[in-house]
Structures are given as structure tokens and as C-alpha cells.
Design a protein around this motif. Structure first.
Motif, PDB file in Angstrom:
ATOM      1  N   SER A 161      -7.659 -12.304  11.154  1.00 56.01           N
ATOM      2  CA  SER A 161      -6.373 -11.633  11.361  1.00 56.01           C
ATOM      3  C   SER A 161      -6.241 -10.386  10.491  1.00 56.01           C
ATOM      4  N   CYS A 162      -6.898 -10.386   9.310  1.00 52.51           N
ATOM      5  CA  CYS A 162      -6.803  -9.210   8.436  1.00 52.51           C
ATOM      6  C   CYS A 162      -7.437  -7.987   9.069  1.00 52.51           C
ATOM      7  N   TRP A 163      -8.454  -8.176   9.934  1.00 52.07           N
ATOM      8  CA  TRP A 163      -9.047  -7.039  10.636  1.00 52.07           C
ATOM      9  C   TRP A 163      -8.040  -6.457  11.621  1.00 52.07           C
ATOM     10  N   LEU A 164      -7.379  -7.330  12.363  1.00 52.33           N
ATOM     11  CA  LEU A 164      -6.408  -6.858  13.353  1.00 52.33           C
ATOM     12  C   LEU A 164      -5.246  -6.149  12.673  1.00 52.33           C
ATOM     13  N   LYS A 165      -4.798  -6.694  11.548  1.00 49.12           N
ATOM     14  CA  LYS A 165      -3.665  -6.103  10.837  1.00 49.12           C
ATOM     15  C   LYS A 165      -4.016  -4.738  10.239  1.00 49.12           C
ATOM     16  N   ALA A 166      -5.302  -4.496   9.987  1.00 50.33           N
ATOM     17  CA  ALA A 166      -5.727  -3.226   9.399  1.00 50.33           C
ATOM     18  C   ALA A 166      -5.767  -2.092  10.422  1.00 50.33           C
ATOM     19  N   LEU A 167      -5.696  -2.418  11.710  1.00 45.66           N
ATOM     20  CA  LEU A 167      -5.772  -1.384  12.746  1.00 45.66           C
ATOM     21  C   LEU A 167      -4.502  -0.542  12.780  1.00 45.66           C
ATOM     22  N   LYS A 168      -4.666   0.760  12.714  1.00 44.86           N
ATOM     23  CA  LYS A 168      -3.541   1.672  12.863  1.00 44.86           C
ATOM     24  C   LYS A 168      -3.118   1.735  14.336  1.00 44.86           C
ATOM     25  N   SER A 169      -1.987   2.351  14.604  1.00 43.93           N
ATOM     26  CA  SER A 169      -1.559   2.575  15.982  1.00 43.93           C
ATOM     27  C   SER A 169      -2.624   3.404  16.699  1.00 43.93           C
TER      28      SER A 169
END
Length: 264
Positions: A161-169
Motif C-alpha cells: 500500500s505504501c507504493w500506491l500511496k506514494a503515487l502523485k496525481s
């Protein structure tokens, strides 16, 4: 490589031509994987590695410098742009890190490599790249920087989940999805205003990512058809799995419903 990438970016061919593969592989001859076996190149002439072959980096751990055609397709798919921030997970000795760094300059690349020896080699190989930072560490346990692109070179059951949360718009995550032994797909995840769209676009097989390659007993594991039908990805904390779930692994689930498509 540039032709195989099917990219509209004219810089891609220039960048590939500017980054010498042999500079990241150590002195030849090299052990390459071609067809169904390994073979040592007959000499240290770089011509032998300018083919669509894997080059062995750590034979004991099965770590290789990946096939150029595959990486060209991946890089073409995520379309790096100048000024973007990239996180490269599983950087090896840094060859594809270097290509990404040139494509996003003056943007930055944060490259993580779990293998200490390879991380040290990557740091040395990329000394002249002022926009690259090499980190010896486990990307599954690390907090990633905000990223326009996350480029993953190790197979995962599901992205942490930390990878997904790191994605910018507008950010893109590309990774080898390996939810089952016989299921291996390259997956692109894009953060949109509606959520995380995903597209499994080709077959792909990488060594497992330490810490993200096992599932618990309650996981819903997809077959290849179910995996290929996935069109969006969710955190269970944000949205509970429903009947469209193709896979449920830890706190992540995949859905066959495309973003914006209404229930029937």
C-alpha cells in the motif's frame, strides 16, 4: 529497442544510444541467458550484449540485467517526462536506472536495491548522474518519496500500500504481478481523479520481491483469466471488496470494474 518500445518520444532512441550497457555489467566475457540456457560470450566484445538477452549479475540469486526489449516496452508504456520524479525498485547495477534518469532530467531518480553488492556497483556506475540517489534497502519496508513513476523490477503478489500511496496525481506504477505460480503479468497502475486504474498489458516474469511475494491464507488468488480482467485496484481501508474482486491480497484488492463504470 526504440522501435520495440512503440513510443512517441523521439528522445528514447537517443537516450538508449547514449547509455552503454557494458559499463553497468562489469568486465567481459559475460554470462548471458539465451533460449533455454546460459552461455558465456566468446569474448569481451560488447557486441555480444547488444542483443535481446539477459546478462547474469548474481547467478546464485538468479539476478540478471533484464531483456532490453521488455524494458523498452515498459519505459515506452510509462512515458517518462522531463522534470518527473522516479522511484526505481530493484535497480540492480543501474543500467535501466541510467536510462530513466536521462529521460526525466532535470527530474530525479531514487533507486533502491536490496542486494548490497549490486547497490554498491550501482552507486559507482551512476556517480556521474547528478540526479540519481542510490539506496541500499528494502523497498517494501521503506517509505517511498512522492513519485510520478514507480518502476519495479521484482515480482510481487500485490504492490504494498505504501507504493500506491506514494503515487502523485497522474503517477504511474509499473510492476511484475505474480499472484500465482502460473500467472505472470506486467501491470501498469495510474492514479486518476477517480482512483487507481490498472492495466495488465503483457506477460512478465521476474524474481520474487522480498517481503511482497507471499499471501496469507485468506487471500483470493486469481487464475490468469481473472488476473487479466483486472481494471482497477483498491485499498481495503478505502473500499471493501465486492463481487467484482478478481484478487484480494492483504490490504489490496483488484477489481474487474473499470473506473467510472456504473454498477448494473
Amino acid at each position: 529497442m526504440a522501435a520495440h518500445a512503440a513510443s512517441a518520444d523521439p528522445r528514447l532512441e537517443e537516450v538508449i544510444a547514449a547509455v552503454p550497457r557494458e559499463a553497468f555489467l562489469g568486465p567481459g566475457p559475460w554470462t548471458i541467458i539465451a533460449g533455454n540456457g546460459k552461455v558465456e560470450t566468446p569474448s569481451a566484445d560488447p557486441v555480444h550484449i547488444y542483443q535481446n538477452v539477459l546478462v547474469v549479475l548474481d547467478a546464485d540469486k538468479g539476478i540478471n540485467n533484464g531483456e532490453p526489449f521488455l524494458h523498452a516496452m515498459w519505459i515506452g508504456r510509462i512515458a517518462p517526462k522531463p522534470g518527473e520524479a522516479v522511484t526505481h525498485i530493484g535497480a540492480g547495477t543501474g543500467y535501466y536506472t541510467a536510462i530513466l534518469a536521462k529521460l526525466v532530467a532535470p527530474g530525479t531518480v531514487t533507486a533502491l536495491e536490496l542486494n548490497a553488492g549490486l547497490a554498491a556497483r550501482a552507486k559507482k556506475n551512476l556517480e556521474s548522474y547528478g540526479n540519481v540517489s542510490i539506496i541500499h534497502g528494502n523497498a517494501v519496508e521503506s517509505e517511498l518519496p512522492p513519485s510520478d513513476i514507480i518502476y519495479v523490477n521484482a515480482g510481487v503478489m500485490a504492490p504494498p500500500s505504501c507504493w500506491l500511496k506514494a503515487l502523485k496525481s497522474g503517477g504511474r506504477l509499473i510492476f511484475p504481478w505474480r499472484p500465482a505460480d502460473r500467472v505472470g503479468l506486467a501491470m501498469v497502475v495510474t492514479r486518476t481523479a477517480q482512483g487507481l486504474a490498472c492495466d495488465p498489458f503483457m506477460g512478465s516474469w521476474f524474481i520474487p520481491c522480498v517481503g511482497a511475494s507471499l499471501a496469507g491464507p485468506s487471500a483470493k488468488i486469481p487464475d490468469r483469466q481473472q488476473a487479466a480482467s483486472s481494471r482497477s485496484i483498491w485499498l481495503t481501508a478505502d473500499k471493501k471488496p465486492d463481487r467484482t474482486a478478481t484478487a484480494i491480497i492483504g490490504d489490496i484488492w483488484f477489481s474487474s470494474r473499470a473506473l467510472g463504470r456504473r454498477r448494473r
